[in-house]
Scaffold this motif. Structure first.
Motif, short mmCIF file in Angstrom:
data_model
loop_
_atom_site.label_atom_id
_atom_site.label_comp_id
_atom_site.label_asym_id
_atom_site.label_seq_id
_atom_site.Cartn_x
_atom_site.Cartn_y
_atom_site.Cartn_z
N SER A 1 33.92 -71.30 -81.85
CA SER A 1 33.67 -70.61 -80.59
C SER A 1 32.22 -70.72 -80.10
O SER A 1 32.01 -70.89 -78.89
N THR B 1 30.07 -73.21 -80.42
CA THR B 1 29.90 -74.56 -79.89
C THR B 1 30.70 -74.73 -78.61
O THR B 1 30.21 -75.31 -77.63
N LEU B 2 31.90 -74.23 -78.61
CA LEU B 2 32.76 -74.34 -77.42
C LEU B 2 32.18 -73.55 -76.25
O LEU B 2 32.17 -74.03 -75.11
N THR C 1 29.03 -72.82 -75.72
CA THR C 1 27.86 -73.54 -75.24
C THR C 1 28.27 -74.74 -74.39
O THR C 1 27.65 -75.03 -73.37
N TRP C 2 29.32 -75.43 -74.81
CA TRP C 2 29.80 -76.58 -74.07
C TRP C 2 30.32 -76.16 -72.69
O TRP C 2 30.11 -76.84 -71.70
N ILE C 3 31.00 -75.01 -72.64
CA ILE C 3 31.58 -74.55 -71.38
C ILE C 3 30.50 -74.13 -70.39
O ILE C 3 30.57 -74.47 -69.21
N ASN D 1 27.35 -74.94 -70.20
CA ASN D 1 26.27 -75.89 -69.98
C ASN D 1 26.15 -76.18 -68.48
O ASN D 1 27.09 -76.66 -67.85
N GLU E 1 24.69 -78.44 -66.87
CA GLU E 1 24.74 -79.85 -66.51
C GLU E 1 26.14 -80.44 -66.63
O GLU E 1 26.36 -81.60 -66.35
N GLY E 2 27.09 -79.62 -67.06
CA GLY E 2 28.45 -80.10 -67.25
C GLY E 2 29.27 -80.04 -65.98
O GLY E 2 28.82 -79.59 -64.93
N ARG F 1 35.20 -77.51 -66.64
CA ARG F 1 35.25 -77.32 -68.08
C ARG F 1 35.95 -76.03 -68.51
O ARG F 1 36.77 -76.06 -69.43
#
Length: 59
Positions: A18, A20-21, A23-25, A27, A29-30, A34
């Motif tokens: 969770s 990492t996920l 942080t990925w969501i 972000n 710059e994403g 997402r």
């Protein structure tokens, strides 16, 4: 009993990944879509789990 083990395993994996996920969501710059990828995955998994249950008395 087998379904309980699967649920516990999925919750453990979700708990571990969770941060990492998340942080990925979030972000900046994403891509904008997402967060929706996660919700689509949850809906698809729920549909698969429900469709595997055979209920002959349901229409």
């Amino acid at each position: 009993m087998n379904n309980q083990r699967l649920v516990i395993l999925l919750l453990l994996v979700a708990y571990i990944f969770s941060p990492t996920l998340f942080t990925w969501i979030i972000n900046p710059e994403g891509a904008w879509f997402r967060p929706y990828i996660i919700w689509v995955a949850v809906i698809i998994i729920a549909y698969i789990v429900q469709s595997r249950k055979k209920r002959p008395h349901d229409l």
